[in-house]
Design a protein around this motif. Structure first.
Motif, PDB file in Angstrom:
ATOM      1  N   UNK A 159      49.086  39.999  52.550  1.00  0.00           N
ATOM      2  CA  UNK A 159      47.719  40.519  52.549  1.00  0.00           C
ATOM      3  C   UNK A 159      47.133  40.539  51.138  1.00  0.00           C
ATOM      4  N   UNK A 160      47.934  40.971  50.177  1.00  0.00           N
ATOM      5  CA  UNK A 160      47.455  41.047  48.797  1.00  0.00           C
ATOM      6  C   UNK A 160      47.458  39.682  48.096  1.00  0.00           C
ATOM      7  N   UNK A 161      48.085  38.679  48.749  1.00  0.00           N
ATOM      8  CA  UNK A 161      48.281  37.362  48.112  1.00  0.00           C
ATOM      9  C   UNK A 161      48.999  37.560  46.777  1.00  0.00           C
ATOM     10  N   UNK A 162      50.009  38.396  46.822  1.00  0.00           N
ATOM     11  CA  UNK A 162      50.756  38.800  45.627  1.00  0.00           C
ATOM     12  C   UNK A 162      52.053  38.014  45.533  1.00  0.00           C
ATOM     13  N   UNK A 163      52.353  37.545  44.362  1.00  0.00           N
ATOM     14  CA  UNK A 163      53.602  36.847  44.108  1.00  0.00           C
ATOM     15  C   UNK A 163      54.760  37.812  44.370  1.00  0.00           C
ATOM     16  N   UNK A 164      55.742  37.368  45.134  1.00  0.00           N
ATOM     17  CA  UNK A 164      56.862  38.251  45.495  1.00  0.00           C
ATOM     18  C   UNK A 164      57.726  38.630  44.293  1.00  0.00           C
ATOM     19  N   UNK A 165      57.497  37.977  43.159  1.00  0.00           N
ATOM     20  CA  UNK A 165      58.243  38.354  41.953  1.00  0.00           C
ATOM     21  C   UNK A 165      57.628  39.587  41.285  1.00  0.00           C
ATOM     22  N   UNK A 170      43.088  42.511  46.659  1.00  0.00           N
ATOM     23  CA  UNK A 170      43.781  41.233  46.596  1.00  0.00           C
ATOM     24  C   UNK A 170      44.240  41.054  45.149  1.00  0.00           C
ATOM     25  N   UNK A 171      45.424  40.502  44.947  1.00  0.00           N
ATOM     26  CA  UNK A 171      45.945  40.317  43.585  1.00  0.00           C
ATOM     27  C   UNK A 171      44.927  39.611  42.701  1.00  0.00           C
ATOM     28  N   UNK A 218      37.557  51.434  42.998  1.00  0.00           N
ATOM     29  CA  UNK A 218      37.477  52.819  42.540  1.00  0.00           C
ATOM     30  C   UNK A 218      37.059  53.765  43.665  1.00  0.00           C
ATOM     31  N   UNK A 219      36.615  53.191  44.772  1.00  0.00           N
ATOM     32  CA  UNK A 219      36.222  54.005  45.923  1.00  0.00           C
ATOM     33  C   UNK A 219      36.478  53.201  47.200  1.00  0.00           C
ATOM     34  N   UNK A 220      36.430  53.884  48.318  1.00  0.00           N
ATOM     35  CA  UNK A 220      36.634  53.233  49.605  1.00  0.00           C
ATOM     36  C   UNK A 220      35.602  52.123  49.820  1.00  0.00           C
ATOM     37  N   UNK A 221      34.360  52.369  49.400  1.00  0.00           N
ATOM     38  CA  UNK A 221      33.275  51.400  49.589  1.00  0.00           C
ATOM     39  C   UNK A 221      33.537  50.065  48.886  1.00  0.00           C
ATOM     40  N   UNK A 222      34.378  50.078  47.842  1.00  0.00           N
ATOM     41  CA  UNK A 222      34.659  48.859  47.073  1.00  0.00           C
ATOM     42  C   UNK A 222      35.822  48.038  47.651  1.00  0.00           C
ATOM     43  N   UNK A 223      36.476  48.534  48.686  1.00  0.00           N
ATOM     44  CA  UNK A 223      37.607  47.810  49.273  1.00  0.00           C
ATOM     45  C   UNK A 223      37.059  46.604  50.031  1.00  0.00           C
ATOM     46  N   UNK A 224      37.655  45.449  49.794  1.00  0.00           N
ATOM     47  CA  UNK A 224      37.146  44.209  50.384  1.00  0.00           C
ATOM     48  C   UNK A 224      37.344  44.180  51.899  1.00  0.00           C
ATOM     49  N   UNK A 225      36.432  43.482  52.597  1.00  0.00           N
ATOM     50  CA  UNK A 225      36.571  43.332  54.052  1.00  0.00           C
ATOM     51  C   UNK A 225      37.913  42.683  54.426  1.00  0.00           C
ATOM     52  N   UNK A 226      38.398  41.789  53.592  1.00  0.00           N
ATOM     53  CA  UNK A 226      39.678  41.123  53.861  1.00  0.00           C
ATOM     54  C   UNK A 226      40.822  42.137  53.932  1.00  0.00           C
ATOM     55  N   UNK A 227      40.840  43.097  53.017  1.00  0.00           N
ATOM     56  CA  UNK A 227      41.870  44.138  53.034  1.00  0.00           C
ATOM     57  C   UNK A 227      41.666  45.050  54.247  1.00  0.00           C
ATOM     58  N   UNK A 228      40.433  45.459  54.497  1.00  0.00           N
ATOM     59  CA  UNK A 228      40.149  46.332  55.645  1.00  0.00           C
ATOM     60  C   UNK A 228      40.588  45.700  56.962  1.00  0.00           C
ATOM     61  N   UNK A 229      40.361  44.401  57.107  1.00  0.00           N
ATOM     62  CA  UNK A 229      40.753  43.700  58.343  1.00  0.00           C
ATOM     63  C   UNK A 229      42.261  43.439  58.407  1.00  0.00           C
TER      64      UNK A 229
END
Length: 186
Positions: free
Chosen positions: A44-50, A134-135, A141-152
């Motif tokens: 979800x975060x597109x984060x490198x597993x390292x 997303x990485x 800084x607030x709930x309103x700034x969370x991307x739709x991709x993360x919310x979904x």
């Protein structure tokens, strides 16, 4: 708050991801004992597993379950600090390999937050806690700034503190069993 804890707990026990407020920033979380859920957080975060993830625990008793040797200095830091502080410990244990860094360390914080405390207590274990972005994107800084991709991408959004403005993430300190202390993020 109890309703939100129970709803989040149900999702966590089923291997799901939650979006929840902490004492620092909004976080994506899962049961820290569930390797498949941890993989979903990385995806979800597109984060490198390292790049390891942080865990939250309720208290020092729970901390000792996941760290072979908790330095006395760590307990002192936890007790006296007035700022949220994540500590990286040597010799992680009883956690899936995809949560432990290649050098065997684990980043853990005991949050000063009632929701997080009771959720980890009722889960009876550590909770993955990584910023709700997303990485390489800014930390919201607030709930309103969370991307739709993360919310979904999560299975449950905790319905608490949606108006909270977060100042910044926790400080990070690495405490080696050899006595070396390194400040990663002030």
């Amino acid at each position: 708050m109890n309703k939100e804890i129970n709803s989040a707990l149900e999702v966590l026990k089923a291997g799901g991801l939650i979006l929840y407020p902490t004492d620092t920033v909004w976080a994506i979380g899962c049961d820290a004992s569930n390797a498949e859920a941890i993989d979903r957080v990385f995806a979800l975060k597109k984060r490198d597993k390292s790049k390891p993830l942080t865990c939250l625990v309720s208290d020092d008793r729970m901390l000792k379950k996941y760290v072979k040797h908790v330095p006395a200095s760590a307990l002192n830091i936890i007790e006296i600090t007035d700022k949220p502080t994540t500590i990286i410990y040597d010799e992680a244990q009883h956690l899936p390999l995809n949560l432990i860094a290649k050098d065997g360390t684990i980043a853990i914080r005991i949050p000063d937050d009632d929701f997080c405390y009771w959720l980890t207590r009722k889960l009876n274990g550590a909770l993955v806690s990584t910023s709700a972005n997303i990485s390489d994107q800014p930390t919201p800084k607030s709930f309103k700034e969370i991307s739709p991709e993360v919310l979904k991408g999560v299975d449950y959004v905790v319905n608490l503190q949606h108006d909270k403005i977060c100042s910044k993430p926790s400080s990070i300190i690495k405490l080696g069993n050899n006595g070396i202390v390194k400040i990663i993020r002030a």
